[in-house]
Design an enzyme around this catalytic site. Structure first.
Site, short mmCIF file in Angstrom:
data_model
loop_
_atom_site.label_atom_id
_atom_site.label_comp_id
_atom_site.label_asym_id
_atom_site.label_seq_id
_atom_site.Cartn_x
_atom_site.Cartn_y
_atom_site.Cartn_z
N SER A 285 0.83 -1.10 -0.14
CA SER A 285 -0.13 -0.14 -0.13
C SER A 285 0.86 1.27 -0.07
O SER A 285 1.89 1.43 0.50
CB SER A 285 -0.76 -0.11 1.14
OG SER A 285 -1.48 1.33 1.20
N LYS A 291 -0.18 -3.46 5.23
CA LYS A 291 -1.27 -4.23 4.36
C LYS A 291 -0.42 -5.11 3.26
O LYS A 291 0.73 -4.95 2.80
CB LYS A 291 -1.74 -3.19 3.50
CG LYS A 291 -2.97 -2.41 4.21
CD LYS A 291 -3.97 -1.80 3.23
CE LYS A 291 -4.93 -2.68 2.65
NZ LYS A 291 -5.83 -1.96 1.76
N ASN A 293 -2.03 -6.76 0.42
CA ASN A 293 -3.31 -6.68 -0.39
C ASN A 293 -3.16 -7.80 -1.66
O ASN A 293 -2.05 -8.06 -2.30
CB ASN A 293 -3.30 -5.29 -1.49
CG ASN A 293 -3.25 -4.22 -0.77
OD1 ASN A 293 -4.23 -4.03 0.39
ND2 ASN A 293 -2.77 -3.01 -0.89
N ARG A 325 -18.68 -5.50 -47.90
CA ARG A 325 -17.43 -5.10 -46.92
C ARG A 325 -17.98 -3.88 -46.25
O ARG A 325 -18.39 -3.06 -46.95
CB ARG A 325 -16.30 -4.99 -47.95
CG ARG A 325 -15.62 -6.27 -48.30
CD ARG A 325 -14.10 -6.23 -48.88
NE ARG A 325 -13.34 -5.44 -47.95
CZ ARG A 325 -12.16 -5.04 -48.51
NH1 ARG A 325 -12.13 -4.52 -49.81
NH2 ARG A 325 -11.42 -4.33 -47.68
#
Length: 501
Positions: A285, A291, A293, A325
């Protein structure tokens, strides 16, 4: 001029993904189609001898200014037109023997033929790499399913605890979704396109007028040369090949996203049943040092949330391919097509690392299973005990005397239990259940059996076995192996695999 290196798409910001789907890869695929066509024409005697070797030498992507071609593509609305001008210049410069090799370049083709075929070639290479990662994932999931066949956890439905479950079955279900999606992707045909200016092969017919080969022979030979599927005719405005591939790619990212979503929930600190493999500098973080994550799952889920809209864009384009086309619809296809390939490749790479290194915590699974206590077994208890209550004479069953069935009496036990605080529910349920069911109908020993989570797993092991056995080509086998009965508790597993940094 800066290129798009994926700054805002970290899920696919990888040298491997760029090598398979970047602008240079697209240009290389276009050049491969042109070079292959020159080879086919020379072998058929429709181009000067020696021209294929000259065109092959000229078809080196390093000879070309990709960024410049991209800008000049605005003049003709596609990159093939400016590239052809440059390719012809290179061919003439390399044609030292003056064999007239330039006559083999693009003869009887149109730009849509070349770009459609090139994108199919790009997809073939990308899908091959994607399926290699998928097989790595499914092999790891099959191993998890087998190893954790008896690892108890709680099943959840509509966000709530539902029934006892096993982590082995959860891993087998992950395997099932991904293997089925991958099998569907493998079955998608990637066809060559050689229709000519309006899809009639008119120029090809003129080209082969004095040849033993027909335009269809040339098309089939180029398909074989490039490793693409031959088709009965041009598909300029029939885009099933593109939408089928898009749907299959979206299906793979769906399956990967399901796994990532489960891991995201199960790795929350308050759940803590799983954790992603750790790597230096990953999961950090910018503000909170503590943290960790689950960024692999975050990236995979981000891809799964984008892919359906890209597949829908391909269908929207296909429905608007007007005339023989189209104008605009074809052009809107390209970025969605390539981004789908990128997202699928990127998310599979991240999920492979996750699956091969997933950390599993059986003790936490058992702890969470215990949060609901014996209430989790109320369905099984009702199925086993309600008939016993109904069979009791009225004098032994106060509930029956009051006109309530056994099932109604057991539901009342559950309802009364839910009125007390969660911390007291386990003891309350046992006590009320024991009071409601006389020992003459249900012994203490039998009651404890009914309240053992391991006794109410249904066909979990057989479901896992059947799933794994159905997909042997993706690492499935005969099914889960029961845990060693000498183990007092399930082991904590850390299946580390190959790092794909």
């Amino acid at each position: 001029m800066d290129g798009d290196v994926g700054l805002l798409s970290p899920v696919s910001a990888s040298p491997a993904v760029a090598a398979l789907t970047g602008d240079r890869a697209v240009l290389a695929a276009i050049l491969a189609v042109e070079s292959g066509w020159a080879s086919v024409l020379e072998k058929a005697g429709l181009a000067p001898a020696g021209s294929a070797a000259v065109v092959a030498s000229a078809a080196d992507v390093d000879r070309y200014d990709v960024a410049g071609i991209a800008v000049r593509a605005q003049g003709g609305a596609n990159p093939v037109i400016p590239l052809l001008a440059d390719l012809r210049t290179e061919v003439n410069a390399l044609d030292a023997e003056h064999v007239g090799a330039v006559r083999a370049v693009h003869t009887s083709l149109t730009s849509q033929d070349v770009l459609d075929s090139a994108l199919m070639l790009l997809a073939r290479n990308a899908v091959s790499a994607l399926l290699a990662d998928v097989r790595g994932i499914t092999t790891a999931l099959a191993s998890l399913a087998e190893h954790h066949a008896d690892t108890l956890c709680v099943g959840r439905s509509l966000t709530q605890h539902s029934l006892p479950f096993t982590f082995g079955l959860k891993a087998a279900q992950w395997f099932h979704g991904l293997a089925a999606a991958a099998r569907r992707l493998e079955a998608v045909e990637l066809p060559l396109q050689t229709g000519g200016a309006a899809g009639t092969l008119a120029a090809g017919t003129v080209l082969t007028r004095d040849s033993v080969d027909t335009p269809f022979d040339l098309s089939g030979n180029l398909a074989a040369h490039l490793g693409l599927a031959a088709t009965p005719g041009p598909w300029h405005t029939n885009r099933l090949a593109v939408t089928s591939l898009g749907d299959a790619l979206a299906g793979v990212t769906d399956a990967l996203g399901k796994i990532a979503s489960d891991v995201l929930f199960l790795s929350r600190p308050e759940v803590a049943e799983l954790a992603e493999p750790r790597a230096a500098g990953r999961g950090v973080s910018s503000a909170m040092p503590q943290k960790q994550n689950p960024v692999l799952s975050v990236l995979v889920r981000s891809a799964a949330l984008q892919a359906p809209y890209l597949a829908a864009q391909l269908h929207l384009a296909a429905a608007n391919f007007n005339d023989e086309r189209p104008d605009g619809a074809w052009h809107s296809e390209w970025p969605a097509f390539r981004q789908l390939l990128r997202l699928a490749l990127g998310s599979a790479g991240h999920l492979r690392e996750l699956a091969e290194g997933l950390r599993v915590f059986p003790d936490a699974m058992r702890r969470n299973l215990g949060l609901s206590g014996p209430l989790l077994l109320s369905e099984g208890v009702s199925a086993a005990v309600a008939p016993l209550l109904d069979a009791l004479p009225a004098e032994e069953n106060a509930g029956a005397a009051a006109g309530r069935t056994g099932k109604q009496q057991l539901q009342s036990v559950v309802d009364r239990t839910l009125e007390v605080p969660a911390a007291e529910q386990s003891g309350t349920y046992r006590r009320l259940l024991r009071e409601a069911v006389p020992a003459s109908a249900l012994s203490d020993e039998r009651l404890e059996e009914l309240l053992d989570p391991a006794s109410y797993l249904g066909q979990a092991a057989e479901i896992s076995r059947r799933i794994l056995a159905a997909f042997p080509e993706f690492g499935g086998s005969g099914g889960p192996t029961p845990a060693d009965p000498t183990e007092d508790t399930p082991i904590q597993t850390d299946l580390n695999g190959v790092s794909r940094g």
